[in-house]
Design a protein around this motif. Structure first.
Motif, PDB file in Angstrom:
ATOM      1  N   TRP A 425     -10.687  -0.763   0.535  1.00  0.00           N
ATOM      2  CA  TRP A 425      -9.880  -0.059   1.361  1.00  0.00           C
ATOM      3  C   TRP A 425      -8.932  -1.105   2.161  1.00  0.00           C
ATOM      4  O   TRP A 425      -7.839  -0.769   2.329  1.00  0.00           O
ATOM      5  CB  TRP A 425     -10.715   0.652   2.436  1.00  0.00           C
ATOM      6  CG  TRP A 425      -9.627   1.043   3.511  1.00  0.00           C
ATOM      7  CD1 TRP A 425      -9.448   0.565   4.897  1.00  0.00           C
ATOM      8  CD2 TRP A 425      -8.833   1.981   3.262  1.00  0.00           C
ATOM      9  NE1 TRP A 425      -8.459   1.314   5.483  1.00  0.00           N
ATOM     10  CE2 TRP A 425      -8.065   2.108   4.624  1.00  0.00           C
ATOM     11  CE3 TRP A 425      -8.220   2.778   2.194  1.00  0.00           C
ATOM     12  CZ2 TRP A 425      -6.789   3.077   4.590  1.00  0.00           C
ATOM     13  CZ3 TRP A 425      -6.991   3.658   2.499  1.00  0.00           C
ATOM     14  CH2 TRP A 425      -6.493   3.750   3.677  1.00  0.00           C
ATOM     15  N   SER A 426      -9.288  -2.448   2.416  1.00  0.00           N
ATOM     16  CA  SER A 426      -8.462  -3.285   3.336  1.00  0.00           C
ATOM     17  C   SER A 426      -7.229  -3.637   2.352  1.00  0.00           C
ATOM     18  O   SER A 426      -5.988  -4.000   2.747  1.00  0.00           O
ATOM     19  CB  SER A 426      -9.116  -4.612   3.784  1.00  0.00           C
ATOM     20  OG  SER A 426      -9.651  -5.458   2.517  1.00  0.00           O
ATOM     21  N   ARG A 427      -7.432  -3.718   0.961  1.00  0.00           N
ATOM     22  CA  ARG A 427      -6.323  -4.158   0.126  1.00  0.00           C
ATOM     23  C   ARG A 427      -5.330  -2.973   0.125  1.00  0.00           C
ATOM     24  O   ARG A 427      -4.391  -3.275  -0.025  1.00  0.00           O
ATOM     25  CB  ARG A 427      -6.977  -4.385  -1.274  1.00  0.00           C
ATOM     26  CG  ARG A 427      -7.576  -5.610  -1.355  1.00  0.00           C
ATOM     27  CD  ARG A 427      -8.490  -5.617  -2.696  1.00  0.00           C
ATOM     28  NE  ARG A 427      -9.432  -6.930  -2.766  1.00  0.00           N
ATOM     29  CZ  ARG A 427      -9.218  -7.885  -3.723  1.00  0.00           C
ATOM     30  NH1 ARG A 427      -8.374  -7.822  -4.752  1.00  0.00           N
ATOM     31  NH2 ARG A 427     -10.084  -8.837  -3.640  1.00  0.00           N
ATOM     32  N   ILE A 428      -5.687  -1.647  -0.014  1.00  0.00           N
ATOM     33  CA  ILE A 428      -4.988  -0.754  -0.117  1.00  0.00           C
ATOM     34  C   ILE A 428      -4.025  -0.296   1.386  1.00  0.00           C
ATOM     35  O   ILE A 428      -2.707  -0.190   1.488  1.00  0.00           O
ATOM     36  CB  ILE A 428      -5.904   0.592  -0.243  1.00  0.00           C
ATOM     37  CG1 ILE A 428      -6.383   0.659  -1.699  1.00  0.00           C
ATOM     38  CG2 ILE A 428      -4.959   1.778   0.104  1.00  0.00           C
ATOM     39  CD1 ILE A 428      -7.308   1.740  -1.862  1.00  0.00           C
ATOM     40  N   ALA A 429      -4.894  -0.582   2.474  1.00  0.00           N
ATOM     41  CA  ALA A 429      -4.321  -0.569   3.888  1.00  0.00           C
ATOM     42  C   ALA A 429      -3.348  -1.856   4.018  1.00  0.00           C
ATOM     43  O   ALA A 429      -2.279  -1.343   4.826  1.00  0.00           O
ATOM     44  CB  ALA A 429      -5.277  -0.574   4.907  1.00  0.00           C
ATOM     45  N   ASP A 430      -3.577  -2.894   3.727  1.00  0.00           N
ATOM     46  CA  ASP A 430      -2.670  -4.002   4.105  1.00  0.00           C
ATOM     47  C   ASP A 430      -1.603  -4.069   3.022  1.00  0.00           C
ATOM     48  O   ASP A 430      -0.435  -4.332   3.536  1.00  0.00           O
ATOM     49  CB  ASP A 430      -3.695  -5.314   3.888  1.00  0.00           C
ATOM     50  CG  ASP A 430      -4.462  -5.142   5.038  1.00  0.00           C
ATOM     51  OD1 ASP A 430      -4.377  -4.202   6.338  1.00  0.00           O
ATOM     52  OD2 ASP A 430      -5.628  -5.981   5.083  1.00  0.00           O
ATOM     53  N   ARG A 431      -1.827  -3.834   1.716  1.00  0.00           N
ATOM     54  CA  ARG A 431      -0.806  -4.308   0.868  1.00  0.00           C
ATOM     55  C   ARG A 431      -0.495  -3.112  -0.200  1.00  0.00           C
ATOM     56  O   ARG A 431       0.044  -3.139  -1.217  1.00  0.00           O
ATOM     57  CB  ARG A 431      -1.214  -5.350  -0.005  1.00  0.00           C
ATOM     58  CG  ARG A 431      -1.478  -6.647   1.065  1.00  0.00           C
ATOM     59  CD  ARG A 431      -2.028  -7.775   0.069  1.00  0.00           C
ATOM     60  NE  ARG A 431      -2.963  -7.702  -0.856  1.00  0.00           N
ATOM     61  CZ  ARG A 431      -4.296  -7.866  -0.270  1.00  0.00           C
ATOM     62  NH1 ARG A 431      -4.389  -8.311   0.721  1.00  0.00           N
ATOM     63  NH2 ARG A 431      -5.385  -7.623  -1.220  1.00  0.00           N
ATOM     64  N   ASP A 432      -1.140  -1.912   0.041  1.00  0.00           N
ATOM     65  CA  ASP A 432      -1.195  -0.946  -0.995  1.00  0.00           C
ATOM     66  C   ASP A 432      -1.339  -1.383  -2.323  1.00  0.00           C
ATOM     67  O   ASP A 432      -0.787  -0.923  -3.238  1.00  0.00           O
ATOM     68  CB  ASP A 432       0.479  -0.186  -0.862  1.00  0.00           C
ATOM     69  CG  ASP A 432       0.489   1.283  -1.665  1.00  0.00           C
ATOM     70  OD1 ASP A 432      -0.700   1.957  -1.248  1.00  0.00           O
ATOM     71  OD2 ASP A 432       1.303   1.717  -2.094  1.00  0.00           O
ATOM     72  N   ASP A 433      -2.460  -2.190  -2.346  1.00  0.00           N
ATOM     73  CA  ASP A 433      -2.965  -2.754  -3.485  1.00  0.00           C
ATOM     74  C   ASP A 433      -4.177  -1.822  -4.169  1.00  0.00           C
ATOM     75  O   ASP A 433      -5.365  -1.820  -3.663  1.00  0.00           O
ATOM     76  CB  ASP A 433      -3.325  -4.221  -3.324  1.00  0.00           C
ATOM     77  CG  ASP A 433      -3.783  -4.960  -4.228  1.00  0.00           C
ATOM     78  OD1 ASP A 433      -3.812  -4.076  -5.570  1.00  0.00           O
ATOM     79  OD2 ASP A 433      -4.242  -5.960  -4.322  1.00  0.00           O
ATOM     80  N   TRP A 434      -4.008  -1.222  -5.183  1.00  0.00           N
ATOM     81  CA  TRP A 434      -4.890  -0.204  -5.665  1.00  0.00           C
ATOM     82  C   TRP A 434      -5.788  -0.931  -6.767  1.00  0.00           C
ATOM     83  O   TRP A 434      -6.526  -0.183  -7.445  1.00  0.00           O
ATOM     84  CB  TRP A 434      -4.339   0.977  -6.128  1.00  0.00           C
ATOM     85  CG  TRP A 434      -3.908   1.702  -4.940  1.00  0.00           C
ATOM     86  CD1 TRP A 434      -2.833   1.912  -4.168  1.00  0.00           C
ATOM     87  CD2 TRP A 434      -4.643   3.087  -4.227  1.00  0.00           C
ATOM     88  NE1 TRP A 434      -2.767   2.377  -3.182  1.00  0.00           N
ATOM     89  CE2 TRP A 434      -3.790   3.506  -3.527  1.00  0.00           C
ATOM     90  CE3 TRP A 434      -5.900   3.634  -4.780  1.00  0.00           C
ATOM     91  CZ2 TRP A 434      -4.274   4.335  -2.539  1.00  0.00           C
ATOM     92  CZ3 TRP A 434      -6.351   4.826  -3.822  1.00  0.00           C
ATOM     93  CH2 TRP A 434      -5.361   5.093  -2.793  1.00  0.00           C
TER      94      TRP A 434
END
Length: 467
Positions: A425-434
């Motif tokens: 989730w942090s990757r999605i929240a911080d960098r929109d990295d899915w």
């Protein structure tokens, strides 16, 4: 809308219950609809995999009606015990039933939403779902499906462009709407509501609906219904334990009468066989702790029996409910052997092995996922210490159902612990990295293939077959 004419079988069975069971509602008009996940494996089973992304988003983000099924969403009415406190003021508060259809195995399926807007049952809620909540539900349902747990499937996740305020996580946070594919959304709480209202006519109607549409049986016998629900919910409890899964909120409004798990809020996978491990930060008494889940689900089944008292013989209800313990013991033995890659054999020897495994896991603190990964196929590695000697000695008496030839077994265990969920989730929240999310879904599906969870262990009873 270009559905698959061979596989698409729309239905609207829920309408036969009548408008005392639901409220027609409208979906929220979201600022945006950005497709984040679609399960084409599940969509193939209901004839929807041929939709392109624009058509998919129109159906599951804008809720354009699908052909031949419900023409307006329905928010279902129910009550429920929430942490053993009865609440008559609940129902579908941020979701609705959008469509029904028959899948490739003949089961009646609901497309139900989460985060689709307010309904008459929203109370003070905004009817929305956080994107994080949607991501977590996809991961939970994918992992449980791989592990052979009867579960709803996350069909679609669409980001909706709103900023949501939540008291238990950093806010504002991103919003989403989830669509789940589920074998019915009739809950124990649906029956409780009718019992509370002393509405025996609709109670019998609901019994007949569940027997006919969800179990493929004629009649309106409440004892037969309780028999079936006891068997299915005991199996669910057993498979939770074999999976090391803690649902978190096993309230009666969260128990589906088909025994299919759904609604993943504060879920966790236990790292070790810790009986007191809990998922919900607010479960201070440990009511739904890991080892108490069979007790909790049995208690929920008891509330179904209580709800049926005015239309059924009490002694027969008690006798049906009493089957839970025996069914659970049989099912948990089978589920743990299955995850170990073993074939069930002589009942006493099977149960003795499972007891030894549970004791060793509890006393040694070996990670649940590590143990099942290492032992798959029936051989325990040499580096397990003497506390495992009894398990090691018992294994040769059991026949492997599978070998370790799948490449998955040459790597690390597939886990879904809270630290990894938060990292995804942090990757999605911080960098929109899915990328981590996509990679995890792929890894889980590879794990499921290695376990062969698409085999008889995972299969549900078809539409025309009871227990």
């Amino acid at each position: 809308m270009p559905v698959d004419p061979q596989a698409y079988r729309p239905a609207a069975a829920i309408l036969t219950l009548g408008d005392a069971f639901y409220d027609p509602v409208e979906a929220a008009d979201f600022p945006q609809t950005r497709l984040r996940f679609r399960d084409d494996r599940a969509a193939t089973e209901i004839g929807l995999a041929s939709l392109d992304d624009a058509e998919w988003t129109a159906a599951f983000g804008r809720f354009v009606p699908l052909p031949g099924t419900l023409q307006q969403p329905l928010a279902l009415r129910y009550h429920g015990h929430q942490f053993r406190n009865y609440n008559p003021d609940i129902g579908d508060g941020r979701g609705f039933t959008f469509a029904q259809m028959v899948d490739s195995t003949g089961r009646l399926m609901d497309l139900g939403t989460k985060g689709s807007g307010t309904t008459p049952w929203s109370r003070f809620g905004d009817g929305r779902l956080t994107l994080k909540g949607g991501v977590r539900e996809v991961l939970a349902s994918e992992m449980l499906e791989a592990l052979g747990v009867p579960t709803s499937r996350s069909l679609s996740l669409i980001e909706t462009g709103e900023a949501l305020d939540r008291g238990d996580e950093p806010s504002p946070t991103r919003s989403a709407v989830l669509v789940r594919l589920s074998h019915g959304h009739i809950r124990i709480g649906t029956f409780q509501r009718l019992a509370y209202l002393r509405d025996d006519t609709n109670l019998r109607r609901l019994v007949a609906y569940v027997l006919r549409e969800l179990y493929g049986e004629d009649g309106d016998d409440p004892i037969r219904l309780l028999d079936l629900v006891v068997a299915r919910t005991a199996r669910l409890a057993a498979r939770y334990m074999a999976a090391g899964f803690v649902h978190g909120v096993l309230n009666t409004d969260n128990i589906n009468v088909t025994g299919e798990s759904f609604d993943y809020g504060p879920w966790r996978f236990a790292p070790t066989w810790d009986p007191q491990f809990t998922a919900a930060y607010f479960d201070h008494a440990g009511l739904y702790a890991f080892a108490r889940q069979p007790e909790a689900i049995h208690w929920d089944a008891m509330q179904l029996a209580v709800s049926l008292r005015t239309i059924a013989n009490s002694d027969a209800l008690i006798a049906a409910l009493a089957r839970f313990a025996d069914v659970y013991q049989h099912e948990v033995t089978a589920a743990i052997l299955w995850r170990m890659g073993l074939t069930p054999g002589e009942a006493d020897a099977d149960r003795a092995l499972v007891t030894l495994v549970e004791q060793a896991l509890r006393t040694t603190g070996v990670a649940i996922d590590r143990f099942f990964h290492d032992v798959f196929g029936g051989t325990l590695p040499k580096d397990y210490d003497s506390a495992w000697d009894d398990v090691r000695a018992a294994l040769p008496g059991h026949t492997p159902r599978a070998n370790r030839s799948h490449p998955h077994w040459q790597g690390a265990p597939c886990s879904m612990l809270i630290g990894e969920v938060e990292d995804i989730w942090s990757r999605i929240a911080d960098r929109d990295d899915w990328s981590a999310f996509d990679a995890k879904v792929a890894a889980i599906r590879d794990f499921g293939a290695a376990l062969d969870s698409a085999g008889p262990h995972r299969a549900q009873a078809p539409h025309n077959q009871g227990e």
